[in-house]
Write a protein that holds these residues in place. Structure first.
Motif, mmCIF file in Angstrom:
data_model
loop_
_atom_site.group_PDB
_atom_site.id
_atom_site.type_symbol
_atom_site.label_atom_id
_atom_site.label_comp_id
_atom_site.label_asym_id
_atom_site.label_seq_id
_atom_site.Cartn_x
_atom_site.Cartn_y
_atom_site.Cartn_z
ATOM 1 N N GLU A 64 51.161 42.827 6.681
ATOM 2 C CA GLU A 64 49.709 42.824 6.546
ATOM 3 C C GLU A 64 49.212 43.719 5.407
ATOM 4 N N HIS A 65 50.021 44.694 5.026
ATOM 5 C CA HIS A 65 49.579 45.689 4.044
ATOM 6 C C HIS A 65 50.673 45.919 3.013
ATOM 7 N N HIS B 248 40.872 46.021 4.805
ATOM 8 C CA HIS B 248 41.448 45.104 5.788
ATOM 9 C C HIS B 248 41.985 45.910 6.964
ATOM 10 N N ALA B 249 41.735 45.424 8.173
ATOM 11 C CA ALA B 249 42.246 46.074 9.382
ATOM 12 C C ALA B 249 43.081 45.070 10.163
ATOM 13 N N SER B 250 44.333 45.405 10.403
ATOM 14 C CA SER B 250 45.211 44.560 11.208
ATOM 15 C C SER B 250 45.334 45.143 12.609
ATOM 16 N N VAL B 251 45.572 44.265 13.582
ATOM 17 C CA VAL B 251 45.650 44.648 14.993
ATOM 18 C C VAL B 251 47.090 44.495 15.472
ATOM 19 N N ALA C 291 46.529 53.135 6.442
ATOM 20 C CA ALA C 291 46.724 54.156 7.473
ATOM 21 C C ALA C 291 47.069 53.471 8.786
ATOM 22 N N VAL C 292 48.141 53.933 9.433
ATOM 23 C CA VAL C 292 48.543 53.457 10.759
ATOM 24 C C VAL C 292 48.005 54.448 11.781
ATOM 25 N N ALA D 118 46.024 49.808 9.964
ATOM 26 C CA ALA D 118 46.862 49.146 10.959
ATOM 27 C C ALA D 118 46.561 49.813 12.287
ATOM 28 N N LEU D 119 45.864 49.109 13.154
ATOM 29 C CA LEU D 119 45.363 49.664 14.408
ATOM 30 C C LEU D 119 46.341 49.346 15.528
#
Length: 270
Positions: A81-82, A57-60, A10-11, A35-36
């Motif tokens: 990242e995803h 997993h959370a990407s910045v 989720a973005v 995806a933050l």
């Protein structure tokens, strides 16, 4: 919600605070990769640190949403990242204090570029990615001010009505595809949007602070509760969701009194 029907990341724009942060925390509890996106790196990393775990997993992604080239390049950064993306939450929004004649053209355009322009740009950038998912959804946050238009909210209401119109037309265009569209109309959620509002009007400081405090009185729904309502609707594939009792009441008043609703609502708000 027992069965979460979306299997990609989720973005979330505006993920550093308010509803965006609450959505991230709630989605992480469901094991969703994230995806933050926000312009404040410190806020993003605080959210990432709060939710990063072995099951997700959370990407910045630090980004000013007025940077159209940056928005266009974001899908590639997210895909690095995803493996897949199935949800786009266009949540980021800003506010301006003042009546129409007090707000500069530059401030008006700035708000529109974020509250509406970024929704369009993010949707254009991510729609091809979302189409690759077996089931995907675009979630656009409008506002109760996308249904009713109070005095003193010309720029904000214009942007949120635009989000509503864009979302409804897009949903009709995507009918029969794997991508759905949910339009969200929150009422008074307890975020910092009023405190962070851009104020550039020739009014005494005391009056500005009085108006800010009066507006904040109506922001009472906890962001976590708002996020849960939104995600319940998204999980069910609903096309529209009203968040909070005040949003439901406001929408009903507008439906019953489509022209004269403000006569009644200004007494409730005041």
């Amino acid at each position: 919600m027992s069965l979460w029907p979306y299997h990609g990341a989720a973005v979330i724009t505006g993920a550093g605070s308010g509803i965006g942060r609450a959505l991230a925390l709630r989605l992480a509890e469901r094991g969703v990769n994230l995806a933050l996106v926000d312009r404040r790196e410190d806020r993003l990393r605080e959210v990432r640190d709060a939710i990063e775990g072995p099951d997700h997993h959370a990407s910045v992604h630090v980004l000013d949403l007025t940077d159209r080239a940056g928005v266009a390049a974001l899908p590639e950064a997210v895909r690095a990242e995803h493996e897949a993306v199935s949800l786009l939450f266009n949540n980021a929004a800003v506010a301006i204090g003042g009546d129409f004649e007090e707000v500069s053209a530059e401030d008006f355009d700035w708000l529109i570029s974020i509250n509406f322009g970024a929704v369009v740009d993010m949707t254009r950038a991510f729609l091809p990615v979302l189409r690759r998912a077996p089931r995907a959804r675009i979630v656009n946050l409008s506002s109760i001010f996308g249904i009713v238009a109070p005095a003193g909210q010309t720029a904000y209401a214009a942007s949120k009505f635009a989000v509503r119109g864009f979302s409804e037309a897009l949903r009709h265009e995507l009918e029969g595809s794997s991508v759905g569209v949910t339009i969200v109309h929150p009422g008074g959620v307890a975020t910092n949007i009023a405190n962070d509002a851009r104020i550039n009007v020739a009014r005494p400081t005391e009056e500005v602070e009085r108006r800010r405090a009066a507006f904040n009185k109506h922001l009472s729904l906890p962001p976590a509760q708002a996020a849960e309502i939104i995600l319940e609707a998204v999980g069910q594939g609903r096309d529209r969701v009203l968040v909070g009792a005040d949003a439901r009441v406001g929408a009903l008043i507008q439906r019953l009194m489509p022209v004269r609703y403000w006569d009644l609502m200004k007494r409730r708000i005041g």
